[in-house]
Design an enzyme around this catalytic site. Sequence first.
Site, short mmCIF file in Angstrom:
data_model
loop_
_atom_site.label_atom_id
_atom_site.label_comp_id
_atom_site.label_asym_id
_atom_site.label_seq_id
_atom_site.Cartn_x
_atom_site.Cartn_y
_atom_site.Cartn_z
N HIS A 67 36.99 44.94 50.54
CA HIS A 67 37.64 44.20 49.45
C HIS A 67 38.46 45.17 48.59
O HIS A 67 38.05 46.32 48.40
CB HIS A 67 36.60 43.48 48.60
CG HIS A 67 37.22 42.52 47.65
ND1 HIS A 67 37.72 42.92 46.44
CD2 HIS A 67 37.46 41.19 47.75
CE1 HIS A 67 38.25 41.86 45.82
NE2 HIS A 67 38.10 40.81 46.60
N ASN A 126 33.89 34.23 46.80
CA ASN A 126 33.40 35.56 46.47
C ASN A 126 33.04 35.55 44.99
O ASN A 126 33.92 35.51 44.14
CB ASN A 126 34.50 36.59 46.77
CG ASN A 126 34.13 37.99 46.33
OD1 ASN A 126 33.00 38.24 45.92
ND2 ASN A 126 35.07 38.91 46.42
N TRP A 127 31.76 35.56 44.71
CA TRP A 127 31.32 35.44 43.32
C TRP A 127 31.40 36.76 42.56
O TRP A 127 31.14 36.81 41.35
CB TRP A 127 29.88 34.86 43.27
CG TRP A 127 29.79 33.45 43.77
CD1 TRP A 127 30.82 32.68 44.28
CD2 TRP A 127 28.63 32.61 43.82
NE1 TRP A 127 30.35 31.44 44.64
CE2 TRP A 127 29.02 31.36 44.37
CE3 TRP A 127 27.28 32.80 43.45
CZ2 TRP A 127 28.10 30.31 44.56
CZ3 TRP A 127 26.38 31.75 43.64
CH2 TRP A 127 26.79 30.52 44.18
N LYS A 128 31.73 37.83 43.27
CA LYS A 128 31.87 39.16 42.65
C LYS A 128 30.64 39.47 41.77
O LYS A 128 29.54 39.07 42.12
CB LYS A 128 33.20 39.25 41.88
CG LYS A 128 34.39 38.85 42.77
CD LYS A 128 35.73 39.20 42.19
CE LYS A 128 36.83 38.74 43.15
NZ LYS A 128 38.15 39.16 42.74
N GLY A 136 38.10 33.79 44.49
CA GLY A 136 37.32 34.50 43.49
C GLY A 136 37.02 33.59 42.31
O GLY A 136 36.09 32.78 42.34
N GLY A 137 37.83 33.69 41.27
CA GLY A 137 37.58 32.97 40.01
C GLY A 137 37.28 31.49 40.19
O GLY A 137 36.32 30.96 39.59
N GLU A 140 44.48 39.70 51.31
CA GLU A 140 44.46 39.53 49.86
C GLU A 140 45.43 40.53 49.23
O GLU A 140 45.06 41.70 49.02
CB GLU A 140 43.05 39.79 49.31
CG GLU A 140 41.99 38.83 49.81
CD GLU A 140 40.82 38.73 48.84
OE1 GLU A 140 40.51 37.60 48.44
OE2 GLU A 140 40.24 39.77 48.47
N GLU A 143 38.73 45.54 45.55
CA GLU A 143 37.97 46.15 44.44
C GLU A 143 37.09 47.29 44.96
O GLU A 143 36.87 48.28 44.26
CB GLU A 143 37.16 45.06 43.71
CG GLU A 143 38.09 44.20 42.85
CD GLU A 143 37.73 42.73 42.78
OE1 GLU A 143 36.56 42.37 43.00
OE2 GLU A 143 38.64 41.92 42.49
N GLY A 181 43.11 37.80 40.87
CA GLY A 181 42.69 37.64 39.48
C GLY A 181 43.84 37.65 38.49
O GLY A 181 43.64 37.75 37.29
N SER A 220 44.12 34.42 43.76
CA SER A 220 44.46 33.31 42.86
C SER A 220 44.57 31.95 43.56
O SER A 220 45.37 31.10 43.19
CB SER A 220 45.74 33.61 42.07
OG SER A 220 45.53 34.76 41.26
P1 13P Z 1 40.81 35.50 42.59
O1 13P Z 1 40.72 34.20 43.38
O2 13P Z 1 40.04 35.48 41.31
O3 13P Z 1 42.23 35.94 42.45
O4 13P Z 1 40.08 36.62 43.49
C1 13P Z 1 40.42 36.72 44.82
C2 13P Z 1 39.45 37.62 45.49
O5 13P Z 1 39.43 38.81 45.24
C3 13P Z 1 38.50 37.03 46.44
O6 13P Z 1 37.86 38.00 47.18
#
Ligand code: 13P
Length: 250
Positions: free
Chosen positions: A95, A10-12, A234-235, A167, A97, A173, A213
């Site tokens: 998600h 997920n590149w957000k 994510g990251g 999640e 967020e 994050g 994470s």
């Molecule tokens: P991180 O891997 O940066 O914690 O993010 C997880 C995420 O929200 C994937 O959708």
Amino acid sequence: MQRKPLIAGNWKMHTTIAEAEKLARAICENGIPNDREVMVAPPFTAMKAVSGAVAGSGILVGAQNVCWEEKGAFTGEISPVMLQDAGCVMAILGHSERRHIFGENDTLINKRVAGALKFGLVPVLCIGEKLEEREAERTFQVLEEQLRKGLEGISLKSADELVVAYEPVWAIGTGKTATIDQAQEVHVFVRSLLRNLYEKNIATGLRILYGGSVNSKNVDDLMGQEDIDGALVGGAALDSTSFSRIINFK
Ligand code: 13P
């Protein structure tokens, strides 16, 4: 039952078109083992470019949200048909967020899930508890509500039509991963809920991803768990070396 692992990035809200294309190409060059599936979800603006960059590699392209309508007066939304036009086959929905920064609730998320399915996109329905909910021992209650409401009225013909992602909000994050035992415990619980909602073959075949994470160091242990069928990253998905190592989990 054998479930094909899915590693999703997920590149957000990251990457320009040029950066996204470069990242997608680098992931392709590192190769994808054929016993697993890989999906990347770039920002909408880069979706077509990323689809072009991954063409022929087997990597799937996903969206980070989707509207339930094909077109119309829905300012700021994106239609499933528009996404498909740009090469998209999956959509991350609900998600944390979207839920906690943008106020999306289970009813809205349920409409998005139904809309994605109606147009043939595979929803990746995200659920997860906040830290205070875990500390108040409400984790299972919160997850059950998010899952039941998110999937209300959703019937499935096969296990390929839907993916669920757990999640924990406190692990996103933050560098804090759920322990292997915490994650496995929740995945078993989610599977049991899915068995109440769907017939046995489907409930057993649905993939449940872990997200929060995930990185190149913890992925092997996480993926070693019986009920963890993949990762939503994510990251660590924004760096081709770390994402490729995650794809090649052992
Ligand atoms: P991180 O891997 O940066 O914690 O993010 C997880 C995420 O929200 C994937 O959708």
